[in-house]
Design a protein around this motif. Sequence first.
Motif, PDB file in Angstrom:
ATOM      1  N   GLY A   7       1.068  -1.551  -5.098  1.00 12.68           N
ATOM      2  CA  GLY A   7       0.426  -0.243  -5.224  1.00 12.68           C
ATOM      3  C   GLY A   7       1.443   0.887  -5.330  1.00 12.68           C
ATOM      4  N   PHE A   8       2.493   0.814  -4.511  1.00 10.92           N
ATOM      5  CA  PHE A   8       3.534   1.842  -4.573  1.00 10.92           C
ATOM      6  C   PHE A   8       4.311   1.758  -5.884  1.00 10.92           C
ATOM      7  CE2 PHE A   8       3.103   1.855   0.166  1.00 10.92           C
ATOM      8  CZ  PHE A   8       2.749   3.180   0.291  1.00 10.92           C
ATOM      9  N   PHE A  36      -0.422  13.922 -10.784  1.00  9.70           N
ATOM     10  CA  PHE A  36      -1.741  13.881 -10.154  1.00  9.70           C
ATOM     11  C   PHE A  36      -2.161  12.443  -9.843  1.00  9.70           C
ATOM     12  CE2 PHE A  36      -6.399  13.609 -10.596  1.00  9.70           C
ATOM     13  CZ  PHE A  36      -6.769  14.432  -9.542  1.00  9.70           C
ATOM     14  N   PHE A  37      -2.190  11.599 -10.881  1.00 10.65           N
ATOM     15  CA  PHE A  37      -2.625  10.213 -10.673  1.00 10.65           C
ATOM     16  C   PHE A  37      -1.622   9.434  -9.834  1.00 10.65           C
ATOM     17  CE2 PHE A  37      -5.445  11.018 -14.325  1.00 10.65           C
ATOM     18  CZ  PHE A  37      -6.619  10.498 -13.807  1.00 10.65           C
ATOM     19  N   GLY A  38      -0.329   9.734  -9.982  1.00  8.53           N
ATOM     20  CA  GLY A  38       0.684   9.066  -9.171  1.00  8.53           C
ATOM     21  C   GLY A  38       0.546   9.394  -7.698  1.00  8.53           C
ATOM     22  N   THR A  39       0.254  10.652  -7.396  1.00  4.63           N
ATOM     23  CA  THR A  39       0.068  11.058  -5.999  1.00  4.63           C
ATOM     24  C   THR A  39      -1.168  10.400  -5.402  1.00  4.63           C
ATOM     25  OG1 THR A  39       1.151  13.177  -6.430  1.00  4.63           O
ATOM     26  CG2 THR A  39      -0.247  13.046  -4.465  1.00  4.63           C
ATOM     27  N   ILE A  40      -2.255  10.386  -6.153  1.00  4.37           N
ATOM     28  CA  ILE A  40      -3.474   9.731  -5.663  1.00  4.37           C
ATOM     29  C   ILE A  40      -3.232   8.238  -5.459  1.00  4.37           C
ATOM     30  CG2 ILE A  40      -5.845   9.087  -6.268  1.00  4.37           C
ATOM     31  CD1 ILE A  40      -6.082  11.820  -7.645  1.00  4.37           C
ATOM     32  N   SER A  41      -2.531   7.614  -6.386  1.00  3.56           N
ATOM     33  CA  SER A  41      -2.246   6.180  -6.266  1.00  3.56           C
ATOM     34  C   SER A  41      -1.307   5.892  -5.093  1.00  3.56           C
ATOM     35  CB  SER A  41      -1.632   5.656  -7.564  1.00  3.56           C
ATOM     36  OG  SER A  41      -2.562   5.756  -8.613  1.00  3.56           O
ATOM     37  N   THR A  42      -0.360   6.790  -4.854  1.00  4.52           N
ATOM     38  CA  THR A  42       0.524   6.626  -3.691  1.00  4.52           C
ATOM     39  C   THR A  42      -0.283   6.703  -2.407  1.00  4.52           C
ATOM     40  OG1 THR A  42       2.377   7.600  -4.891  1.00  4.52           O
ATOM     41  CG2 THR A  42       2.542   7.563  -2.494  1.00  4.52           C
ATOM     42  N   TYR A  43      -1.187   7.673  -2.325  1.00  9.15           N
ATOM     43  CA  TYR A  43      -2.041   7.781  -1.137  1.00  9.15           C
ATOM     44  C   TYR A  43      -2.928   6.541  -0.990  1.00  9.15           C
ATOM     45  CZ  TYR A  43      -5.387   9.523   2.255  1.00  9.15           C
ATOM     46  OH  TYR A  43      -6.183   9.650   3.366  1.00  9.15           O
ATOM     47  N   THR A  49      -2.094  -0.028   2.887  1.00  8.11           N
ATOM     48  CA  THR A  49      -1.097  -0.487   3.855  1.00  8.11           C
ATOM     49  C   THR A  49      -1.641  -0.355   5.270  1.00  8.11           C
ATOM     50  OG1 THR A  49       0.735   0.096   2.391  1.00  8.11           O
ATOM     51  CG2 THR A  49       1.239  -0.084   4.741  1.00  8.11           C
ATOM     52  N   MET A  50      -2.349   0.747   5.531  1.00  7.43           N
ATOM     53  CA  MET A  50      -2.898   0.964   6.873  1.00  7.43           C
ATOM     54  C   MET A  50      -4.113   0.070   7.160  1.00  7.43           C
ATOM     55  SD  MET A  50      -1.009   2.703   8.086  1.00  7.43           S
ATOM     56  CE  MET A  50       0.047   3.565   8.787  1.00  7.43           C
ATOM     57  N   ASP A  51      -4.958  -0.115   6.153  1.00  9.29           N
ATOM     58  CA  ASP A  51      -6.169  -0.930   6.305  1.00  9.29           C
ATOM     59  C   ASP A  51      -6.453  -1.619   4.968  1.00  9.29           C
ATOM     60  OD1 ASP A  51      -8.629  -2.061   6.823  1.00  9.29           O
ATOM     61  OD2 ASP A  51      -9.708  -0.159   6.931  1.00  9.29           O
ATOM     62  N   PRO A  52      -6.207  -2.913   4.873  1.00  9.45           N
ATOM     63  CA  PRO A  52      -6.389  -3.622   3.593  1.00  9.45           C
ATOM     64  C   PRO A  52      -7.803  -3.515   3.012  1.00  9.45           C
ATOM     65  CG  PRO A  52      -5.172  -4.991   5.131  1.00  9.45           C
ATOM     66  CD  PRO A  52      -5.641  -3.777   5.898  1.00  9.45           C
ATOM     67  N   ASN A  53      -8.780  -3.175   3.808  1.00 11.44           N
ATOM     68  CA  ASN A  53     -10.151  -3.020   3.305  1.00 11.44           C
ATOM     69  C   ASN A  53     -10.416  -1.641   2.711  1.00 11.44           C
ATOM     70  OD1 ASN A  53     -10.953  -5.638   4.063  1.00 11.44           O
ATOM     71  ND2 ASN A  53     -11.215  -4.940   6.170  1.00 11.44           N
ATOM     72  N   ASP A  54      -9.504  -0.710   2.904  1.00 13.35           N
ATOM     73  CA  ASP A  54      -9.668   0.661   2.423  1.00 13.35           C
ATOM     74  C   ASP A  54      -9.031   0.805   1.035  1.00 13.35           C
ATOM     75  OD1 ASP A  54     -10.163   3.338   2.203  1.00 13.35           O
ATOM     76  OD2 ASP A  54      -8.804   3.956   3.808  1.00 13.35           O
ATOM     77  N   MET A  55      -9.675   0.187   0.048  1.00 12.01           N
ATOM     78  CA  MET A  55      -9.092   0.123  -1.290  1.00 12.01           C
ATOM     79  C   MET A  55      -9.760   1.052  -2.286  1.00 12.01           C
ATOM     80  SD  MET A  55     -11.439  -1.611  -3.209  1.00 12.01           S
ATOM     81  CE  MET A  55     -12.806  -2.664  -2.994  1.00 12.01           C
ATOM     82  N   TRP A  56     -10.679   1.873  -1.872  1.00  6.03           N
ATOM     83  CA  TRP A  56     -11.474   2.667  -2.821  1.00  6.03           C
ATOM     84  C   TRP A  56     -10.698   3.777  -3.512  1.00  6.03           C
ATOM     85  CZ3 TRP A  56     -15.236   0.098  -4.517  1.00  6.03           C
ATOM     86  CH2 TRP A  56     -15.868  -0.828  -3.697  1.00  6.03           C
ATOM     87  N   ILE A  57      -9.732   4.358  -2.852  1.00  7.32           N
ATOM     88  CA  ILE A  57      -8.932   5.404  -3.496  1.00  7.32           C
ATOM     89  C   ILE A  57      -8.073   4.785  -4.602  1.00  7.32           C
ATOM     90  CG2 ILE A  57      -7.087   7.088  -3.140  1.00  7.32           C
ATOM     91  CD1 ILE A  57      -8.316   7.538  -0.336  1.00  7.32           C
ATOM     92  N   SER A  58      -7.423   3.671  -4.294  1.00  6.90           N
ATOM     93  CA  SER A  58      -6.622   2.975  -5.313  1.00  6.90           C
ATOM     94  C   SER A  58      -7.490   2.509  -6.467  1.00  6.90           C
ATOM     95  CB  SER A  58      -5.899   1.778  -4.704  1.00  6.90           C
ATOM     96  OG  SER A  58      -4.866   2.203  -3.873  1.00  6.90           O
TER      97      SER A  58
END
Length: 99
Positions: A7-8, A36-43, A49-58
Amino acid sequence: MAVDWLGFAYAATIILGGFMGYKKKGSLMSLIAGLFFGTISTYGAFRITMDPNDMWISFGAAAALAVVMGMRFKKSGKLMPAGFMTGLSLLMVVRTLVL
């Protein structure tokens, strides 16, 4: 907690691509969109990384970029950069859904 290196790396590729578009063609829009898209993808990679189930932003960032770059690829027929980013974004969409 496993770091989302893919992802990074995807986010860095987007930012680098925006910068290259600005540097080679003078396209300020490429720079803005890349940042813009790079920053959103980094977040998004950070959230995975913090929660593998939290994939909706990516997922959302990769899907939006796949649609935008897919339309540009269809219109121009050029593999670089539109076709490359479309393929890479589609791979990230699949990866986030499988993750």
